[in-house]
Design a protein around this motif. Structure first.
Motif, PDB file in Angstrom:
ATOM      1  N   GLU A  22       1.535  -2.072  -0.605  1.00  0.00           N
ATOM      2  CA  GLU A  22       3.091  -2.393  -0.869  1.00  0.00           C
ATOM      3  C   GLU A  22       3.450  -3.405  -1.803  1.00  0.00           C
ATOM      4  OE1 GLU A  22       6.739  -3.600   1.891  1.00  0.00           O
ATOM      5  OE2 GLU A  22       5.162  -2.493   2.887  1.00  0.00           O
ATOM      6  N   ARG A  23       2.579  -4.317  -1.748  1.00  0.00           N
ATOM      7  CA  ARG A  23       2.658  -5.638  -2.421  1.00  0.00           C
ATOM      8  C   ARG A  23       2.218  -5.332  -4.106  1.00  0.00           C
ATOM      9  NH1 ARG A  23       5.717  -9.752  -3.906  1.00  0.00           N
ATOM     10  NH2 ARG A  23       4.697 -11.429  -4.708  1.00  0.00           N
ATOM     11  N   LEU A  24       1.315  -4.533  -4.190  1.00  0.00           N
ATOM     12  CA  LEU A  24       0.760  -4.160  -5.284  1.00  0.00           C
ATOM     13  C   LEU A  24       1.919  -3.406  -6.189  1.00  0.00           C
ATOM     14  CD1 LEU A  24      -2.960  -3.383  -4.747  1.00  0.00           C
ATOM     15  CD2 LEU A  24      -2.075  -5.178  -6.396  1.00  0.00           C
ATOM     16  N   LEU A  25       2.528  -2.434  -5.581  1.00  0.00           N
ATOM     17  CA  LEU A  25       3.524  -1.510  -6.042  1.00  0.00           C
ATOM     18  C   LEU A  25       4.674  -2.635  -6.554  1.00  0.00           C
ATOM     19  CD1 LEU A  25       3.865   1.484  -3.568  1.00  0.00           C
ATOM     20  CD2 LEU A  25       3.125   1.355  -6.135  1.00  0.00           C
ATOM     21  N   ARG A  26       4.966  -3.527  -5.661  1.00  0.00           N
ATOM     22  CA  ARG A  26       6.141  -4.387  -5.988  1.00  0.00           C
ATOM     23  C   ARG A  26       5.841  -5.467  -7.447  1.00  0.00           C
ATOM     24  NH1 ARG A  26       9.140  -6.639  -0.962  1.00  0.00           N
ATOM     25  NH2 ARG A  26      10.086  -4.498  -0.149  1.00  0.00           N
ATOM     26  N   LEU A  27       4.397  -5.920  -7.211  1.00  0.00           N
ATOM     27  CA  LEU A  27       4.128  -6.699  -8.360  1.00  0.00           C
ATOM     28  C   LEU A  27       3.900  -5.852  -9.537  1.00  0.00           C
ATOM     29  CD1 LEU A  27       0.839  -8.474  -6.839  1.00  0.00           C
ATOM     30  CD2 LEU A  27       3.098  -9.551  -7.420  1.00  0.00           C
ATOM     31  N   ALA A  28       3.595  -4.522  -9.583  1.00  0.00           N
ATOM     32  CA  ALA A  28       3.541  -3.793 -10.907  1.00  0.00           C
ATOM     33  C   ALA A  28       5.103  -3.627 -11.440  1.00  0.00           C
ATOM     34  CB  ALA A  28       3.148  -2.282 -10.550  1.00  0.00           C
ATOM     35  N   ALA A  29       6.147  -3.671 -10.240  1.00  0.00           N
ATOM     36  CA  ALA A  29       7.612  -3.520 -10.628  1.00  0.00           C
ATOM     37  C   ALA A  29       8.119  -4.595 -11.404  1.00  0.00           C
ATOM     38  CB  ALA A  29       8.238  -3.114  -9.268  1.00  0.00           C
ATOM     39  N   LEU A  30       7.373  -5.894 -10.731  1.00  0.00           N
ATOM     40  CA  LEU A  30       7.739  -7.219 -11.404  1.00  0.00           C
ATOM     41  C   LEU A  30       7.304  -7.463 -12.740  1.00  0.00           C
ATOM     42  CD1 LEU A  30       7.063  -9.794  -8.390  1.00  0.00           C
ATOM     43  CD2 LEU A  30       9.254  -9.236  -9.353  1.00  0.00           C
ATOM     44  N   MET A  31       6.096  -6.773 -13.002  1.00  0.00           N
ATOM     45  CA  MET A  31       5.586  -6.905 -14.427  1.00  0.00           C
ATOM     46  C   MET A  31       6.253  -6.012 -15.362  1.00  0.00           C
ATOM     47  SD  MET A  31       3.213  -8.078 -16.325  1.00  0.00           S
ATOM     48  CE  MET A  31       1.779  -8.739 -15.202  1.00  0.00           C
ATOM     49  N   ILE A  32       6.842  -5.002 -14.917  1.00  0.00           N
ATOM     50  CA  ILE A  32       7.752  -4.334 -15.874  1.00  0.00           C
ATOM     51  C   ILE A  32       9.077  -5.044 -15.955  1.00  0.00           C
ATOM     52  CG2 ILE A  32       9.337  -2.088 -15.654  1.00  0.00           C
ATOM     53  CD1 ILE A  32       6.891  -0.764 -14.292  1.00  0.00           C
ATOM     54  N   PHE A  46       9.231  -8.093 -15.915  1.00  0.00           N
ATOM     55  CA  PHE A  46       8.884  -9.219 -16.713  1.00  0.00           C
ATOM     56  C   PHE A  46       8.787  -8.912 -18.194  1.00  0.00           C
ATOM     57  CE2 PHE A  46       5.775 -12.037 -18.796  1.00  0.00           C
ATOM     58  CZ  PHE A  46       6.288 -13.455 -18.593  1.00  0.00           C
ATOM     59  N   LEU A  47       8.127  -7.793 -18.378  1.00  0.00           N
ATOM     60  CA  LEU A  47       7.982  -7.539 -19.726  1.00  0.00           C
ATOM     61  C   LEU A  47       9.287  -6.496 -20.388  1.00  0.00           C
ATOM     62  CD1 LEU A  47       4.420  -5.822 -19.624  1.00  0.00           C
ATOM     63  CD2 LEU A  47       4.801  -7.902 -20.579  1.00  0.00           C
ATOM     64  N   ASN A  48      10.041  -6.222 -19.504  1.00  0.00           N
ATOM     65  CA  ASN A  48      11.092  -5.631 -20.292  1.00  0.00           C
ATOM     66  C   ASN A  48      12.767  -6.027 -19.557  1.00  0.00           C
ATOM     67  OD1 ASN A  48       9.674  -3.170 -21.572  1.00  0.00           O
ATOM     68  ND2 ASN A  48       8.906  -3.426 -19.592  1.00  0.00           N
ATOM     69  N   ARG A  85      17.951 -15.244 -10.562  1.00  0.00           N
ATOM     70  CA  ARG A  85      17.344 -16.442 -10.461  1.00  0.00           C
ATOM     71  C   ARG A  85      15.605 -16.320 -10.405  1.00  0.00           C
ATOM     72  NH1 ARG A  85      19.541 -19.157  -4.966  1.00  0.00           N
ATOM     73  NH2 ARG A  85      18.444 -17.701  -3.457  1.00  0.00           N
ATOM     74  N   GLN A  86      15.479 -15.239  -9.804  1.00  0.00           N
ATOM     75  CA  GLN A  86      13.859 -15.134  -9.679  1.00  0.00           C
ATOM     76  C   GLN A  86      13.183 -14.693 -11.269  1.00  0.00           C
ATOM     77  OE1 GLN A  86      14.295 -12.103  -6.168  1.00  0.00           O
ATOM     78  NE2 GLN A  86      12.073 -13.085  -5.988  1.00  0.00           N
ATOM     79  N   LEU A  87      14.101 -14.270 -12.003  1.00  0.00           N
ATOM     80  CA  LEU A  87      13.529 -13.646 -13.114  1.00  0.00           C
ATOM     81  C   LEU A  87      12.938 -15.027 -14.118  1.00  0.00           C
ATOM     82  CD1 LEU A  87      16.223 -10.997 -14.228  1.00  0.00           C
ATOM     83  CD2 LEU A  87      13.899 -10.831 -13.207  1.00  0.00           C
ATOM     84  N   ALA A  88      13.449 -16.093 -13.825  1.00  0.00           N
ATOM     85  CA  ALA A  88      13.263 -17.310 -14.558  1.00  0.00           C
ATOM     86  C   ALA A  88      11.789 -17.677 -14.184  1.00  0.00           C
ATOM     87  CB  ALA A  88      14.324 -18.361 -14.511  1.00  0.00           C
ATOM     88  N   ARG A  89      11.351 -17.474 -12.969  1.00  0.00           N
ATOM     89  CA  ARG A  89      10.169 -17.830 -12.367  1.00  0.00           C
ATOM     90  C   ARG A  89       9.138 -16.860 -12.571  1.00  0.00           C
ATOM     91  NH1 ARG A  89      12.898 -18.970  -7.525  1.00  0.00           N
ATOM     92  NH2 ARG A  89      11.764 -17.586  -6.500  1.00  0.00           N
ATOM     93  N   LEU A  90       9.319 -15.662 -13.116  1.00  0.00           N
ATOM     94  CA  LEU A  90       8.254 -14.823 -13.010  1.00  0.00           C
ATOM     95  C   LEU A  90       7.255 -14.989 -14.481  1.00  0.00           C
ATOM     96  CD1 LEU A  90      10.464 -11.566 -12.737  1.00  0.00           C
ATOM     97  CD2 LEU A  90       8.857 -12.520 -11.156  1.00  0.00           C
ATOM     98  N   GLU A  91       6.151 -15.227 -14.182  1.00  0.00           N
ATOM     99  CA  GLU A  91       5.019 -15.621 -15.260  1.00  0.00           C
ATOM    100  C   GLU A  91       3.975 -14.520 -14.997  1.00  0.00           C
ATOM    101  OE1 GLU A  91       3.662 -19.525 -14.853  1.00  0.00           O
ATOM    102  OE2 GLU A  91       5.844 -20.324 -14.444  1.00  0.00           O
ATOM    103  N   GLU A  92       3.703 -14.023 -16.383  1.00  0.00           N
ATOM    104  CA  GLU A  92       2.926 -12.924 -16.393  1.00  0.00           C
ATOM    105  C   GLU A  92       1.558 -13.279 -15.919  1.00  0.00           C
ATOM    106  OE1 GLU A  92       1.069  -9.906 -19.917  1.00  0.00           O
ATOM    107  OE2 GLU A  92       2.256 -11.656 -20.600  1.00  0.00           O
TER     108      GLU A  92
END
Length: 747
Positions: free
Chosen positions: A375-385, A387-389, A427-434
């Motif tokens: 479940e966390r991996l799915l969320r991380l994949a979504a977070l990566m999307i 972050f990149l877009n 506010r979480q978007l600013a902290r997202l680091e690839e």
């Protein structure tokens, strides 16, 4: 007519109803109250206490909280029974002398080994869980066990705890169900874990092989287990048997010092048992007893031999055979198995079933963790999307009425990922680091692979269970406390009739309990009495004399003083030894030789002089001594001590007092006696007027009269005004003393 038919259909016979009701009750008591579960070794009340405390945040690292808070949660949320029952179960789990590995850490008075029931009320004590309780609770929120609704369906509770060790053997338990009972002794954690690992690696291991690791039970006391090893092995093979424990002692400066007692044996009780034998002259070789137990030495009982010629080994052998210095325990390893059914199980079956339970628990824990990782991996994949877009995602969310399907289609997401993106705060978007996302992804992917490998491999799963068992043994294990040694059978001395003449005080309570205290300098009112009971009468004498008792019907009885129970306890009911008439109570007691004179009187104003010999009888039903006039009641008998110029003093409830010489009253063996004070029989029958006290006064003694909080002291010379012939009315006492509560003679 249809209603009658319906009523008839709903009727069942009383036999069927009672059978079903009793069977339902029996099953409830067996499965949901009295027997432990093989998985966690807990009864429902214990499980609910531990769970309620964990829900209150009372971990080992937390601050203590009032026990009443825990008990309130337990009975209010999970266990709808009495608060005292829940608290007593909690106390047991906190007592280090009751539990081998306590689950509750108590602060305050939680009882003592001498008196486990002497704990303070729950409003005074505080508690939290011990570190050991983590072996039951640490995996609780990880999908390891089933949850069931509580009694009112308002919340869920665990059906069993995910125990990391075979707690059913470690702490043991006792319980009485319907038609069955359980008595499982505690064991040593290291030994049980070693045996469990051996069973894990060798599924065909027998109980005999497992007994090489589990030497025997390990009680929370350093007393010796003296049961032969062959008997212990048979006990483990059948699940039934008995266990014998013996106190540890040594000689110090000629005295015997007991430093460890069998499990749940009170040092005070042992001393009482020995003292009873000393009073009964069954231990002529013992001179004295001392209880030197203190905080540093919880058990230190000193037995002083009469001389250095006493055979100490023979004396201790007798004490082992005749007191609780040696005790036998029943073993009946009855528990609820993994199939949900009660049964008596061998050691091999217990460990086998527990390992099955543990393997399932660990597998469920791993699967739960795997689902969380995925479940966390799915969320991380979504977070990566995101972050990149970022710009495109924000544009879709701002411009589209229903952004979820658009996001799913544009970025090839599942619904949960799209939901997570929509719930992500700006506010979480600013902290997202690839890099951070990728590092966490790599770590979780590695963990996922390890979890899948373990779940797919029975060998890896066993290795994991083994490592966790070893870790628990390393953290919570300790050395064996109860050594297993071979000892000879204890033998008691044959009874001797030799009696001494030591001073003794016989005490009778209001409820008719009797006991004898050593010496004459004790305060009977300061003794410990049962709830609702108190001191009534006492007399002083010697151990080779009889205690003469007089009841409210005028009958006398005799009990040998050396056979009476010690005053260290609360005694025993006189009705257990004698057969007085129904409703009769004991008015007084006396001791002395057969020629000792006694004044017997009734409050109707009649009495006579008798002797102790006249009152003695071996008949349990007693003998008629004082005949009561109609409406009259027995007054306490008064022994007449040596001396001259004895006077009899009689006082009525009207405040009249009559004094006359003792010689005017006849000496009789039994009967109504002669008139002491003139009181009309009609007024006695109506209880308008009666004698409240009759005393014998000799030269040099004083009379003290109590009326409320006031008292009046009178010497012999002060009694002239009240002297008269026997059978007169007497003269009035001074104003303020005409309502007499009691009268006392002072030397």
């Amino acid at each position: 007519m249809s209603d009658l038919v319906q009523d008839a259909d709903e009727r069942i016979s009383l036999k069927e109803y009672t059978e079903k009701a009793y069977l339902d009750y029996s099953m409830y008591v067996i499965l949901d109250r009295a027997l432990p579960n093989v998985g966690d070794g807990l009864k429902p009340v214990q499980r609910r206490i531990v769970y309620a405390m964990s829900e209150l945040g009372l971990k080992a690292s937390a601050k203590y909280k009032k026990s009443a808070r825990t008990v309130g949660d337990v009975i209010g949320k999970f266990h709808p029974h009495g608060d005292s029952a829940a608290y007593e179960a909690m106390v047991l789990m906190a007592q280090p002398f009751s539990y081998r590995y306590p689950l509750v850490d108590g602060q305050g008075n939680w009882g003592s080994q001498d008196d486990p029931k002497s704990f303070a009320a729950m409003r005074y004590t505080e508690s939290k869980l011990t570190k050991y309780s983590e072996v039951l609770l640490s995996e609780l929120g990880q999908g390891t066990v089933d949850w069931v609704p509580n009694f009112d369906g308002s919340m869920d509770e665990p059906a069993v705890m995910p125990s990391q060790v075979p707690n059913v053997l470690l702490n043991g338990t006792t319980g009485i169900a319907v038609g069955m009972a359980t008595d499982i002794p505690p064991h040593n954690l290291r030994e049980v874990v070693t045996a469990t690992i051996h069973k894990l690696e060798n599924p065909n291991a027998t109980t005999a092989e497992l007994c090489e690791f589990v030497q025997g039970p390990d009680m929370p006391t350093e007393a010796e287990i003296i049961t032969p090893k062959a008997d212990l092995q048979k006990m483990y093979e059948t699940g039934r048997g008995s266990l014998r424990m013996r106190a540890v002692w040594s000689q110090q400066d000629g005295d015997v010092v007991v430093t460890a007692l069998p499990h749940q044996v009170s040092g005070a009780k042992v001393l009482e048992q020995i003292a009873q034998q000393m009073q009964a002259k069954k231990l002529p070789m013992v001179a004295d007893l001392r209880d030197e137990s203190d905080h540093e030495n919880p058990t230190r009982l000193v037995i002083v031999p009469r001389s250095n010629r006493v055979d100490i080994d023979a004396m201790m052998s007798h004490l082992f055979a005749s007191t609780d210095l040696e005790r036998t325990y029943r073993v009946n390893m009855n528990m609820i198995g993994i199939d949900g059914r009660p049964g008596v199980k061998s050691l091999e079956t217990i460990l086998s079933e527990w390992l099955s339970f543990r393997m399932v628990t660990v597998r469920r824990r791993l699967q739960y963790r795997l689902s969380k990782v995925e479940e966390r991996l799915l969320r991380l994949a979504a977070l990566m999307i995101v972050f990149l877009n970022v710009d495109e995602v924000i544009h879709i969310i701002r411009t589209e009425d229903e952004p979820k399907p658009i996001l799913m289609e544009r970025f090839n997401l599942v619904e949960a990922q799209a939901e997570y993106i929509l719930e992500t705060k700006l506010r979480q978007l600013a902290r997202l680091e690839e890099m951070k996302i990728k590092e966490e992804q790599e770590a979780l992917e590695k963990e996922r692979d390890d979890l899948n490998k373990t779940l797919d491999s029975a060998r890896r799963l066993k290795t994991l269970v083994k490592k966790e068992l070893q870790a628990a043994a390393k953290e919570f294990g300790d050395d064996r406390r109860s050594p297993i040694v071979a000892r000879e059978e204890a033998a008691a001395f044959s009874e001797t009739d030799l009696l001494g003449s030591d001073p003794v005080t016989v005490v009778i309570s209001e409820k008719g309990w009797i006991r004898a205290a050593k010496g004459h300098d004790i305060d009977p009112t300061a003794l410990n009495y049962k709830a609702g009971d108190k001191f009534k009468v006492a007399c002083k004498g010697k151990t080779n004399q009889n205690a003469i008792l007089l009841d409210s019907t005028g009958r006398s009885y005799a009990l040998p003083a050396h056979t009476l129970p010690s005053a260290r306890g609360q005694g025993e009911p006189i009705s257990g030894r004698l057969n007085p008439p129904s409703g009769a109570t004991f008015v007084s007691t006396m001791m002395g030789d057969a020629k000792q004179k006694v004044l017997l009187a009734s409050d109707a104003g009649y009495g006579f002089i008798g002797t102790m010999g006249d009152l003695f009888t071996k008949n349990k039903a007693g003998k008629a001594a004082l005949t009561l006039p109609k409406g009259g009641r027995v007054l306490p008998a008064t022994p007449i001590e040596g001396g001259d110029e004895h006077l009899i003093v009689a006082i009525s409830n009207e405040g009249r007092m009559l004094v006359f010489p003792l010689g005017e009253l006849p000496e009789l063996a039994r009967g109504k006696g002669n008139k002491i004070m003139n009181i009309p029989s009609a007024r006695v029958q109506s209880r308008e007027e009666f004698v409240v006290a009759v005393q014998v006064l000799s030269a040099g003694q004083q009379l003290k009269i109590y009326s409320g909080k006031r008292h009046l002291g009178m010497k012999m010379s002060d009694l002239e005004h009240y002297k008269g012939e026997r059978g007169r009315r007497g003269n009035k006492l001074p104003r303020g003393f005409q309502k007499v509560d009691s009268v006392e003679v002072i030397d």
